[in-house]
Design an enzyme around this catalytic site. Sequence first.
Site, PDB file in Angstrom:
ATOM      1  N   LYS A 249       0.829  -1.185  -0.059  1.00 24.05           N
ATOM      2  CA  LYS A 249       0.261  -0.330  -0.091  1.00 24.05           C
ATOM      3  C   LYS A 249       1.099   1.053  -0.147  1.00 24.05           C
ATOM      4  CE  LYS A 249      -3.615   2.151   0.007  1.00 24.05           C
ATOM      5  NZ  LYS A 249      -3.323   2.682  -1.063  1.00 24.05           N
TER       6      LYS A 249
ATOM      7  N   GLN B  73       7.151   4.019   3.830  1.00 26.47           N
ATOM      8  CA  GLN B  73       5.079   3.516   3.648  1.00 26.47           C
ATOM      9  C   GLN B  73       5.620   2.215   4.463  1.00 26.47           C
ATOM     10  OE1 GLN B  73       4.244   5.651   1.684  1.00 26.47           O
ATOM     11  NE2 GLN B  73       2.371   4.845   3.102  1.00 26.47           N
TER      12      GLN B  73
ATOM     13  N   LYS C 168       5.510   3.296   8.526  1.00 26.91           N
ATOM     14  CA  LYS C 168       4.383   4.001   8.843  1.00 26.91           C
ATOM     15  C   LYS C 168       2.657   3.372   8.379  1.00 26.91           C
ATOM     16  CE  LYS C 168       3.667   7.232   5.206  1.00 26.91           C
ATOM     17  NZ  LYS C 168       3.702   8.273   4.137  1.00 26.91           N
TER      18      LYS C 168
ATOM     19  N   LYS D  42       5.498   1.935  -3.285  1.00 26.72           N
ATOM     20  CA  LYS D  42       5.249   2.989  -2.914  1.00 26.72           C
ATOM     21  C   LYS D  42       5.768   3.290  -4.794  1.00 26.72           C
ATOM     22  CE  LYS D  42       5.122   7.390  -2.006  1.00 26.72           C
ATOM     23  NZ  LYS D  42       3.967   8.027  -0.935  1.00 26.72           N
TER      24      LYS D  42
ATOM     25  N   GLY E 285      -2.351   8.061  -4.848  1.00 22.27           N
ATOM     26  CA  GLY E 285      -1.853   9.535  -4.671  1.00 22.27           C
ATOM     27  C   GLY E 285      -0.587   9.594  -4.201  1.00 22.27           C
ATOM     28  N   ASP E 286       0.085  10.795  -4.247  1.00 19.46           N
ATOM     29  CA  ASP E 286       0.962  11.610  -3.994  1.00 19.46           C
ATOM     30  C   ASP E 286       1.263  12.520  -4.701  1.00 19.46           C
ATOM     31  OD1 ASP E 286       3.308  10.796  -1.260  1.00 19.46           O
ATOM     32  OD2 ASP E 286       4.828  10.930  -3.043  1.00 19.46           O
TER      33      ASP E 286
ATOM     34  N   THR F 199      -4.982  13.551   4.836  1.00 20.49           N
ATOM     35  CA  THR F 199      -3.090  13.518   5.368  1.00 20.49           C
ATOM     36  C   THR F 199      -3.016  14.294   6.390  1.00 20.49           C
ATOM     37  OG1 THR F 199      -2.803  12.358   3.031  1.00 20.49           O
ATOM     38  CG2 THR F 199      -0.774  13.317   5.036  1.00 20.49           C
TER      39      THR F 199
ATOM     40  N   ASN G  44      -2.112  18.950  -2.162  1.00 25.01           N
ATOM     41  CA  ASN G  44      -3.222  17.910  -1.186  1.00 25.01           C
ATOM     42  C   ASN G  44      -2.656  18.548  -0.159  1.00 25.01           C
ATOM     43  OD1 ASN G  44      -3.810  15.360   0.453  1.00 25.01           O
ATOM     44  ND2 ASN G  44      -5.343  15.864  -0.953  1.00 25.01           N
TER      45      ASN G  44
ATOM     46  N   SER H 294      -6.576   5.601   3.383  1.00 23.07           N
ATOM     47  CA  SER H 294      -6.777   4.606   2.239  1.00 23.07           C
ATOM     48  C   SER H 294      -7.150   3.165   2.907  1.00 23.07           C
ATOM     49  CB  SER H 294      -5.457   4.395   1.797  1.00 23.07           C
ATOM     50  OG  SER H 294      -5.203   6.296   1.376  1.00 23.07           O
TER      51      SER H 294
HETATM   52  P1  NDP Z   1       1.165  17.689  -4.497  1.00 26.71           P
HETATM   53  O1  NDP Z   1       1.445  17.346  -5.408  1.00 26.71           O
HETATM   54  O2  NDP Z   1      -0.093  17.660  -4.209  1.00 26.71           O
HETATM   55  O3  NDP Z   1       1.410  19.584  -3.892  1.00 26.71           O
HETATM   56  C1  NDP Z   1       2.738  19.007  -3.908  1.00 26.71           C
HETATM   57  C2  NDP Z   1       3.295  20.343  -3.669  1.00 26.71           C
HETATM   58  O4  NDP Z   1       5.398  20.257  -2.941  1.00 26.71           O
HETATM   59  C3  NDP Z   1       3.005  21.328  -4.189  1.00 26.71           C
HETATM   60  O5  NDP Z   1       2.788  22.467  -3.352  1.00 26.71           O
HETATM   61  C4  NDP Z   1       4.476  21.250  -5.060  1.00 26.71           C
HETATM   62  O6  NDP Z   1       4.560  22.342  -5.829  1.00 26.71           O
HETATM   63  C5  NDP Z   1       5.351  21.635  -4.065  1.00 26.71           C
HETATM   64  N1  NDP Z   1       6.814  20.765  -4.399  1.00 26.71           N
HETATM   65  C6  NDP Z   1       6.857  19.436  -4.954  1.00 26.71           C
HETATM   66  N2  NDP Z   1       7.300  18.946  -5.152  1.00 26.71           N
HETATM   67  C7  NDP Z   1       8.990  20.395  -5.326  1.00 26.71           C
HETATM   68  C8  NDP Z   1       9.983  20.247  -4.726  1.00 26.71           C
HETATM   69  N3  NDP Z   1      10.890  19.938  -5.579  1.00 26.71           N
HETATM   70  N4  NDP Z   1      10.085  21.753  -5.119  1.00 26.71           N
HETATM   71  C9  NDP Z   1      10.162  22.621  -4.380  1.00 26.71           C
HETATM   72  N5  NDP Z   1       8.203  21.954  -3.655  1.00 26.71           N
HETATM   73  C10 NDP Z   1       8.142  21.085  -4.489  1.00 26.71           C
HETATM   74  O7  NDP Z   1       1.820  16.646  -3.649  1.00 26.71           O
HETATM   75  P2  NDP Z   1       0.821  16.207  -1.984  1.00 26.71           P
HETATM   76  O8  NDP Z   1       0.631  17.591  -0.841  1.00 26.71           O
HETATM   77  O9  NDP Z   1      -0.081  14.920  -2.319  1.00 26.71           O
HETATM   78  O10 NDP Z   1       2.159  15.438  -1.085  1.00 26.71           O
HETATM   79  C11 NDP Z   1       3.387  16.377  -0.551  1.00 26.71           C
HETATM   80  C12 NDP Z   1       4.508  15.591   0.056  1.00 26.71           C
HETATM   81  O11 NDP Z   1       3.707  14.965   1.251  1.00 26.71           O
HETATM   82  C13 NDP Z   1       4.686  14.391  -0.648  1.00 26.71           C
HETATM   83  O12 NDP Z   1       6.354  14.267   0.055  1.00 26.71           O
HETATM   84  C14 NDP Z   1       4.332  13.260  -0.776  1.00 26.71           C
HETATM   85  O13 NDP Z   1       5.109  11.911  -0.469  1.00 26.71           O
HETATM   86  C15 NDP Z   1       3.767  13.740   1.070  1.00 26.71           C
HETATM   87  N6  NDP Z   1       2.472  12.748   1.495  1.00 26.71           N
HETATM   88  C16 NDP Z   1       1.577  13.039   0.438  1.00 26.71           C
HETATM   89  C17 NDP Z   1       0.022  12.305   1.642  1.00 26.71           C
HETATM   90  C18 NDP Z   1      -0.900  12.803   0.249  1.00 26.71           C
HETATM   91  O14 NDP Z   1      -2.161  11.533   0.763  1.00 26.71           O
HETATM   92  N7  NDP Z   1      -0.977  13.023  -0.528  1.00 26.71           N
HETATM   93  C19 NDP Z   1       0.322  11.374   2.052  1.00 26.71           C
HETATM   94  C20 NDP Z   1       1.456  11.457   3.270  1.00 26.71           C
HETATM   95  C21 NDP Z   1       2.137  12.452   2.941  1.00 26.71           C
HETATM   96  P3  NDP Z   1       4.430  23.038  -7.134  1.00 26.71           P
HETATM   97  O15 NDP Z   1       2.884  23.124  -7.526  1.00 26.71           O
HETATM   98  O16 NDP Z   1       5.003  24.257  -7.709  1.00 26.71           O
HETATM   99  O17 NDP Z   1       5.342  21.495  -7.725  1.00 26.71           O
HETATM  100  O1  2IT Z   2       3.100   8.740   1.763  1.00 28.12           O
HETATM  101  C1  2IT Z   2       1.760   8.551   1.919  1.00 28.12           C
HETATM  102  O2  2IT Z   2       1.662   7.561   3.182  1.00 28.12           O
HETATM  103  C2  2IT Z   2       0.616   8.614   0.420  1.00 28.12           C
HETATM  104  N1  2IT Z   2       1.643   9.596  -0.262  1.00 28.12           N
HETATM  105  C3  2IT Z   2      -0.448   8.051   0.566  1.00 28.12           C
HETATM  106  C4  2IT Z   2      -0.076   6.822   0.673  1.00 28.12           C
HETATM  107  C5  2IT Z   2      -2.181   6.277   0.731  1.00 28.12           C
HETATM  108  O3  2IT Z   2      -1.661   4.459   0.310  1.00 28.12           O
HETATM  109  O4  2IT Z   2      -3.065   6.696   0.702  1.00 28.12           O
END
Ligand code: NDP
Ligand code: 2IT
Length: 448
Positions: free
Chosen positions: A93, A114, A117, A129, A168-169, A212, A243, A380
């Site tokens: 997952k 992961q 976590k 992943k 997603g991520d 998240t 997100n 999830s």
């Molecule tokens: P999104 O794509 O929704 O948003 C990512 C954000 O981070 C955007 O604002 C983006 O800016 C910025 N960003 C991405 N890459 C870079 C970079 N190299 N340098 C600077 N800014 C950057 O992703 P999420 O919000 O889903 O994910 C954000 C983080 O949270 C990641 O580390 C992800 O692994 C983690 N995460 C996500 C989960 C989820 O449920 N979605 C769960 C747990 C962890 P821009 O728009 O300019 O690209």
């Molecule tokens: O980093 C993370 O935990 C995620 N991107 C969410 C993974 C999931 O299966 O919901």
Amino acid sequence: MSIPNEYLNGLMERVIARDPAEPEFHQAVREVLTSLSPVVDAHPEYITSGVMDSLVEPERIITFRVPWEDDQGVVHINRGYRVQFNSAIGPYKGGLRFHPSVNQGIIKFLGFEQIFKNSLTGLPIGGGKGGSDFDPKGKSDAEVMRFCQSFMAELSKHIGPDTDVPAGDIGVGAREIGFMFGQYKRLRNEFTGTLTGKGLSYGGSLARTEATGFGLCYFTACMLKDAGKSFEGQTVVVSGSGNVATYACQKATEFGAKVVAMSDSNGYIYDKNGIDLDAIKQIKQVERKRIKVYVDTHPEAEYHEGCKGIWTIPCDIALPCATQNELNGDAAKALVANGCFLVAEGANMPCTPDAVDTLKAAGVLFGPAKAANAGGVAVSALEMSQNSMRFFWTFEEVDEHLKQIMTDLYKNASSAAAEYGMPGDLVAGANIAGFLKVANSMLAYGLV
Ligand code: NDP
Ligand code: 2IT
């Protein structure tokens, strides 16, 4: 820095020698092996049984070609990945990341994190992943659809509701999950919850979108409570505007804090009046524009080019929610100098090891990603449960489960840290508590 347990130190050296070009993976492994040193000192059977060596080697890595055509008819070839890291306690997952920086080392680091976590959530999910070096930025919906369909044409052969359930991520949200789920359903001729983060009309869970960011704030609230504090009246800086960042900002604000800054990969905005989150949602989710346009409608706010400066803004609480290694030692020093007393990681591994050391040395409360951002994958797993039951829960029911999961997780990480002589060290506590359940399952299976 060497790892205290001699065997684990040697294992670390072998991990690096085997795949020398994967620095993010090495960083993630080093932190975990350091935390686990006192555990294997007390329980050498984790070493002699092969559990430790198995833990750092993925069960399976799938790499594949993703051909697609853009709107001008030009052909592009991207690379797709799925790292099925560990299925000891449940189906693999973990999310899919679409970003040009994606490579095997980054997907391995994310898959490795992961494992722990997912175990910490208390739910039956293994670690995995995936993703691609495809860049969704600037692509039309039709281009994103063709890419997602091509990606799923191959990925569909390797996943399933009891095998591997992606989500997603970075770069993968509701639109991409919709395209991928549609293609999966067509190719497999089955309607099963093989992806999570689905739309509400086709099997998605209420509160998954928010999970998240909300979970991060529930976890942070536990840390604050233990310190005799709360979110009320605190100034908060949140990096990112995707997100995780969006719903962290929403919940922190609901809890009475003032979020004064957010960012994207180009720069950051500072709004001393508190971020207008509806404007951010409109810019990022609806218009898919850059965060800098916020100042066009909010003249009192400032826009600064570049991401790093966000950590120089004075705040009480910092929530890095963008990407790995976005907060380094210098940034940590700036936070400390400005009186920041709590950092909790919404992104995966956003703080460099140097930053974590600096924060800990200054007595800053630190919530590591594996624990603090586990709310997304936890919901999830609740989406998987609802799909299996062919039923759904209300927003309030899912949110209540999420709160409970984050509270239990905080308690488990805290007590594991205390038990192994490191009270208050949530990095060690999360790694140890996450590890034990997985490792004991692996021990029960014998050498597999
Ligand atoms: P999104 O794509 O929704 O948003 C990512 C954000 O981070 C955007 O604002 C983006 O800016 C910025 N960003 C991405 N890459 C870079 C970079 N190299 N340098 C600077 N800014 C950057 O992703 P999420 O919000 O889903 O994910 C954000 C983080 O949270 C990641 O580390 C992800 O692994 C983690 N995460 C996500 C989960 C989820 O449920 N979605 C769960 C747990 C962890 P821009 O728009 O300019 O690209
Ligand atoms: O980093 C993370 O935990 C995620 N991107 C969410 C993974 C999931 O299966 O919901």
